[in-house]
Motif scaffolding. Structure first.
Motif, PDB file in Angstrom:
ATOM      1  N   SER A  96     -56.470  24.236 -24.027  1.00 19.96           N
ATOM      2  CA  SER A  96     -58.040  24.241 -23.557  1.00 19.96           C
ATOM      3  C   SER A  96     -58.114  24.718 -22.199  1.00 19.96           C
ATOM      4  O   SER A  96     -59.220  25.553 -21.835  1.00 19.96           O
ATOM      5  CB  SER A  96     -58.966  23.129 -23.818  1.00 19.96           C
ATOM      6  OG  SER A  96     -58.554  22.019 -23.248  1.00 19.96           O
ATOM      7  N   ASN A 168     -62.460  13.493 -17.232  1.00 16.38           N
ATOM      8  CA  ASN A 168     -61.424  12.987 -16.730  1.00 16.38           C
ATOM      9  C   ASN A 168     -61.261  13.168 -15.142  1.00 16.38           C
ATOM     10  O   ASN A 168     -61.434  14.666 -14.891  1.00 16.38           O
ATOM     11  CB  ASN A 168     -60.089  13.836 -17.358  1.00 16.38           C
ATOM     12  CG  ASN A 168     -58.824  13.608 -17.019  1.00 16.38           C
ATOM     13  OD1 ASN A 168     -58.536  12.582 -16.212  1.00 16.38           O
ATOM     14  ND2 ASN A 168     -57.745  14.557 -17.306  1.00 16.38           N
ATOM     15  N   ASP A 195     -66.947  20.661 -21.986  1.00 19.68           N
ATOM     16  CA  ASP A 195     -65.370  20.529 -22.094  1.00 19.68           C
ATOM     17  C   ASP A 195     -65.279  19.169 -22.750  1.00 19.68           C
ATOM     18  O   ASP A 195     -65.560  18.014 -22.092  1.00 19.68           O
ATOM     19  CB  ASP A 195     -64.704  20.405 -20.763  1.00 19.68           C
ATOM     20  CG  ASP A 195     -63.197  19.856 -20.771  1.00 19.68           C
ATOM     21  OD1 ASP A 195     -62.781  19.631 -21.902  1.00 19.68           O
ATOM     22  OD2 ASP A 195     -62.484  20.125 -19.666  1.00 19.68           O
ATOM     23  N   TYR A 198     -61.853  14.807 -24.777  1.00 22.12           N
ATOM     24  CA  TYR A 198     -61.743  13.432 -25.532  1.00 22.12           C
ATOM     25  C   TYR A 198     -62.714  13.253 -26.502  1.00 22.12           C
ATOM     26  O   TYR A 198     -62.929  11.945 -26.798  1.00 22.12           O
ATOM     27  CB  TYR A 198     -61.833  12.473 -24.297  1.00 22.12           C
ATOM     28  CG  TYR A 198     -60.606  12.776 -23.265  1.00 22.12           C
ATOM     29  CD1 TYR A 198     -59.477  12.446 -23.491  1.00 22.12           C
ATOM     30  CD2 TYR A 198     -61.202  13.708 -22.147  1.00 22.12           C
ATOM     31  CE1 TYR A 198     -58.417  12.685 -22.515  1.00 22.12           C
ATOM     32  CE2 TYR A 198     -60.104  13.895 -21.077  1.00 22.12           C
ATOM     33  CZ  TYR A 198     -58.562  13.527 -21.540  1.00 22.12           C
ATOM     34  OH  TYR A 198     -57.825  13.820 -20.598  1.00 22.12           O
ATOM     35  N   THR A 225     -59.445  20.488 -27.651  1.00 20.33           N
ATOM     36  CA  THR A 225     -57.981  20.563 -27.525  1.00 20.33           C
ATOM     37  C   THR A 225     -57.540  19.865 -28.602  1.00 20.33           C
ATOM     38  O   THR A 225     -57.805  18.981 -29.104  1.00 20.33           O
ATOM     39  CB  THR A 225     -57.565  20.186 -26.059  1.00 20.33           C
ATOM     40  OG1 THR A 225     -56.314  20.233 -25.893  1.00 20.33           O
ATOM     41  CG2 THR A 225     -57.817  18.477 -26.062  1.00 20.33           C
ATOM     42  N   SER A 227     -54.436  18.908 -27.431  1.00 15.52           N
ATOM     43  CA  SER A 227     -53.588  18.195 -26.715  1.00 15.52           C
ATOM     44  C   SER A 227     -53.639  16.488 -26.768  1.00 15.52           C
ATOM     45  O   SER A 227     -52.755  15.885 -26.122  1.00 15.52           O
ATOM     46  CB  SER A 227     -53.585  18.640 -25.099  1.00 15.52           C
ATOM     47  OG  SER A 227     -53.452  19.826 -25.119  1.00 15.52           O
ATOM     48  N   LYS A 228     -54.666  16.053 -26.989  1.00 14.40           N
ATOM     49  CA  LYS A 228     -55.147  14.711 -27.003  1.00 14.40           C
ATOM     50  C   LYS A 228     -54.911  14.113 -28.238  1.00 14.40           C
ATOM     51  O   LYS A 228     -53.886  13.503 -28.464  1.00 14.40           O
ATOM     52  CB  LYS A 228     -56.413  14.604 -26.334  1.00 14.40           C
ATOM     53  CG  LYS A 228     -56.509  15.362 -24.766  1.00 14.40           C
ATOM     54  CD  LYS A 228     -55.813  14.627 -23.677  1.00 14.40           C
ATOM     55  CE  LYS A 228     -55.288  15.629 -22.621  1.00 14.40           C
ATOM     56  NZ  LYS A 228     -56.446  15.990 -21.759  1.00 14.40           N
ATOM     57  N   ARG A 236     -49.221  23.579 -26.296  1.00 10.68           N
ATOM     58  CA  ARG A 236     -50.304  24.356 -25.767  1.00 10.68           C
ATOM     59  C   ARG A 236     -51.320  24.941 -26.719  1.00 10.68           C
ATOM     60  O   ARG A 236     -51.155  26.217 -27.143  1.00 10.68           O
ATOM     61  CB  ARG A 236     -49.807  25.149 -24.530  1.00 10.68           C
ATOM     62  CG  ARG A 236     -48.833  24.791 -23.859  1.00 10.68           C
ATOM     63  CD  ARG A 236     -49.128  23.546 -22.869  1.00 10.68           C
ATOM     64  NE  ARG A 236     -50.316  23.912 -22.449  1.00 10.68           N
ATOM     65  CZ  ARG A 236     -51.587  23.154 -22.235  1.00 10.68           C
ATOM     66  NH1 ARG A 236     -51.418  21.967 -22.924  1.00 10.68           N
ATOM     67  NH2 ARG A 236     -52.425  23.332 -21.421  1.00 10.68           N
TER      68      ARG A 236
HETATM   69  C1  PLP Z   1     -56.473  17.046 -20.931  1.00 15.59           C
HETATM   70  C2  PLP Z   1     -57.973  17.709 -20.911  1.00 15.59           C
HETATM   71  C3  PLP Z   1     -57.856  19.048 -21.157  1.00 15.59           C
HETATM   72  C4  PLP Z   1     -56.982  19.765 -22.019  1.00 15.59           C
HETATM   73  O1  PLP Z   1     -56.013  20.566 -21.398  1.00 15.59           O
HETATM   74  P1  PLP Z   1     -55.210  21.256 -22.507  1.00 15.59           P
HETATM   75  O2  PLP Z   1     -55.115  22.578 -21.644  1.00 15.59           O
HETATM   76  O3  PLP Z   1     -55.947  21.407 -23.733  1.00 15.59           O
HETATM   77  O4  PLP Z   1     -53.852  20.437 -22.518  1.00 15.59           O
HETATM   78  C5  PLP Z   1     -59.178  19.610 -21.162  1.00 15.59           C
HETATM   79  N1  PLP Z   1     -60.168  19.190 -20.302  1.00 15.59           N
HETATM   80  C6  PLP Z   1     -60.066  17.728 -19.748  1.00 15.59           C
HETATM   81  C7  PLP Z   1     -61.228  17.189 -18.848  1.00 15.59           C
HETATM   82  C8  PLP Z   1     -58.737  17.143 -19.491  1.00 15.59           C
HETATM   83  O5  PLP Z   1     -58.661  16.078 -19.312  1.00 15.59           O
END
Ligand code: PLP
Length: 366
Positions: A96, A168, A195, A198, A225, A227-228, A236
């Motif tokens: 993301s 974050n 964003d 989470y 995302t 990723s989490k 990615r």
């Molecule tokens: C981890 C995170 C992302 C995600 O990053 P990716 O590029 O999707 O891995 C986006 N925004 C925040 C606030 C995050 O902590």
């Protein structure tokens, strides 16, 4: 004259993103075995990847000589069903972070500004500064977004507002009702990038239907995302949901083939892996209680978190961090976020959390 001096001043002014320390780096530096190291530094899923995603990815390996589907047809179709959105409202990204960057490139230029909060995600200033725009950082309230102050900080040249919910590295959360009011009161010519990396970790009582807002607010972009909670950080892949005209602009600045074919296949399958998402959510709830009560026992103050990590105050965080590293425990120092007295720990498996707490107790004694 050095060639580096030719780069625009606004590029040279960017502070580099500081990622969590990789396990292999610490192993090399401390002469430790990789299996003796735990990494709770990058909010990764301690269960690994979705098993369905893994199977789909392995099946896709045989086609790897071919370029990926540059339009991500199958993943977009799955996301469109999931969210009840048109396919032309979806933008896929290489994580993301990539879609956050596309929003900045599509909507910001020199002479414009973007508003974001103090202690908010580091990618917002990076994306803003790299197009030569000005960042307006609004002081946090209780470590979180102060939406009233953010609205007041909007300048005549402001084109974009970044909001991380939950945020974050602080884990703070703004209630859906407050966000809805913020959108209502915001000038419609300012784009809001919400964003929600989470989002899937929110407990049911905190959930709000941001996707439904897209029908009312053409100036809203929601980012999510894989990723989490889906456990695909290394592949990615992330995405944005937006009004078709906004999505079209973001797609214009998108690099062709920005999401690889393994990532597309894994994400599509992981999206439907409800069992894995549920397990990951439950493990996080359990681990959050375990770590928070451990921090309480150690007498350490923490910031209540709605994510898969928690930030706590130790005093001289650089020193405590070094002592944790020597014990093979990687967490995240966040001095770069203006929080030199805090550390952020990602929620791990039960044994990892216990090991982190034991190491922290030692580190505080030393
Ligand atoms: C981890 C995170 C992302 C995600 O990053 P990716 O590029 O999707 O891995 C986006 N925004 C925040 C606030 C995050 O902590």
């Amino acid at each position: 004259m050095r060639i580096a001096d030719n780069a625009p001043e606004y590029i040279r002014a960017i502070s580099p993103y500081q990622p969590g320390k990789p396990i292999a780096d610490l192993a090399r530096e401390m002469g430790l075995a990789t299996q003796d190291i735990i990494k709770l530094a990058s909010n990764e899923n301690p269960l690994g990847m979705s098993p369905r995603g893994r199977r789909a990815m392995l099946d896709a390996v045989d086609e790897i000589a071919r370029y990926p589907d540059g339009n991500g047809f199958a993943l977009k179709a799955a996301l469109s069903r999931r969210h009840g959105m048109q396919v032309n409202q979806i933008v896929l990204g290489n994580g993301s972070n990539d879609v956050l960057d596309m929003a900045a490139r599509a909507f910001l230029a020199r002479g414009d500004s973007a508003v974001y909060a103090q202690h908010a995600f580091a990618v917002y200033p990076i994306a803003t500064l790299s197009v030569g725009a000005r960042g307006i950082e609004v002081p946090a309230r209780d470590y979180g977004h102060d939406l009233d102050a953010m609205r007041q900080a909007i300048a005549p040249d402001t084109r974009l507002v970044f909001i991380a919910n939950p945020n974050n590295p602080t884990g703070t959360f703004v209630a859906g009702a407050l966000l809805g009011r913020f959108l209502d009161e915001l000038p419609q010519d300012v784009l809001v990038v919400l964003d929600e990396a989470y989002n899937e970790y929110l407990e049911p009582s905190l959930r709000y239907d941001s996707v439904a807002w897209l029908a009312r607010f053409p100036n809203l972009v929601i980012t999510r995302t894989f990723s989490k909670i889906y456990g695909l950080a290394g592949l990615r892949v992330g995405y944005a949901l937006a009004h078709p005209e906004i999505a079209a602009l973001m797609n214009r600045v998108r690099q062709p083939f920005n999401v690889g074919s393994l990532a597309l296949a894994a994400a599509e399958a992981a999206l439907d892996d409800e069992e894995f998402v549920r397990q990951s959510y439950e493990l996080n709830r359990f681990g959050m209680r375990q770590i928070v009560s451990g921090l309480d026992v150690l007498g350490l103050e923490h910031i209540p978190s709605c994510g898969n990590f928690v930030t706590f105050r130790v005093g001289d965080a650089a020193v405590v961090n070094q002592r944790l590293l020597r014990q093979g425990v990687i967490v995240r120092p966040i001095a770069g976020y203006g929080m030199p007295e805090h550390l952020r720990v990602s929620i791990g498996q039960e044994d990892e959390n216990a090991r982190f707490l034991a190491a922290l107790e030692q580190a505080l004694k030393a």
